[in-house]
Design an enzyme around this catalytic site. Structure first.
Site, PDB file in Angstrom:
ATOM      1  CG  ASN A 137      40.075  34.209  44.852  1.00 56.70           C
ATOM      2  OD1 ASN A 137      41.045  33.232  44.521  1.00 56.70           O
ATOM      3  ND2 ASN A 137      40.083  34.817  45.922  1.00 56.70           N
ATOM      4  CB  ALA A 138      38.292  29.203  41.791  1.00 58.78           C
TER       5      ALA A 138
END
Ligand code: CTP
Ligand code: CA
Length: 228
Positions: free
Chosen positions: A34-35
């Site tokens: 994820n970011a």
């Protein structure tokens, strides 16, 4: 490190901080992640260290992963993060700022997945990762850090989701933020925290992640000094 010219409120306290994303392998060259930038976790670790805490910083592969004055423990997967946190216990406090992948691939391939020429895509089977925060928060007294602090990334009704999460996770404090599209919280320098403990809900308002870190470290210092 010094805290202004005053005393170090967290001198001698050990604090575990998790930060960054985890990376869950699909095959030797691909993964799900994820970011998360690690910006908030890194800021918190530095704020705690600057107040004299011994900080064990367990981090996934993130843009921000080298807080000054901390012991840095790099990991990749959620299972590795869980093992590193367990190995870092006992601690006076534990702060879970990591964006842990909720699921991992059930059987990562040993060799790179290849197209079979038929045009069909492979199906990935997922299984749930352990909830690291919940398992630490539910440790028996004596093993459990005196202060267990979680984060919540939510869309929709922030306060309702956050209250439920605080109860479900069994942590003492929860810092919730709205990550709806356009909020810019993921990766950005600014955030807006809704702080919850067993009784109080407190909107900290829009501010930088470093300001949040200082405010949280101050609050932890006061807590251990018996001030709240
Ligand atoms: N967390 C954790 N281990 C996991 C998942 C989450 O330690 N496997 C921690 C995060 O570091 C954070 C808190 O739990 O402090 C809440 O994470 P979040 O993703 O908001 O909550 P979840 O329980 O995973 O619920 P959902 O993603 O479904 O909202
Ligand atoms: Ca989650």
């Amino acid at each position: 490190f010094t805290h202004g010219s005053g005393p170090c409120p967290l001198e001698g306290r050990t604090v575990i901080v998790t930060s960054g994303p985890t990376r869950e392998p699909i095959d030797p060259v691909r993964y799900i992640s994820n970011a998360s930038s690690g910006r908030q976790g890194t800021a918190i670790a530095e704020a705690l260290a600057s107040q004299g805490a011994i900080v064990k910083f367990v981090t996934g592969p993130a843009e921000f992963s080298k807080p000054r004055g901390c012991e840095i423990i790099p990991v990749e997967t959620a299972l590795e993060m869980e093992a590193a946190v367990t190995a870092a216990l006992p601690a006076d406090a534990a702060i879970f700022a990591a964006a842990v992948a909720d699921w991992r691939i059930a059987q990562p391939a040993d060799a790179k997945l290849k197209k079979d020429g038929s045009g069909t895509a492979p199906a990935l089977d997922f299984i749930a990762n352990p909830d690291i925060l919940a398992s630490v928060a539910h440790l028996p007294a004596g093993e459990r850090p005196a202060l267990v602090i979680g984060f919540a990334a939510e869309t929709g009704n922030l306060e309702t989701h956050a209250r439920n999460k605080l109860a479900r996770k069994g942590c003492d404090w929860l810092l919730a933020n709205d990550v709806s599209p356009g909020s810019g919280v993921f990766g950005g320098a600014d955030t807006r925290i809704l702080f919850l403990d067993g009784t109080v809900t407190d909107d900290w308002g829009p501010q930088s992640k470093t300001a949040v870190a200082t405010k949280l470290a101050d609050r932890i210092g006061k807590h251990f000094a018996g001030g709240n």
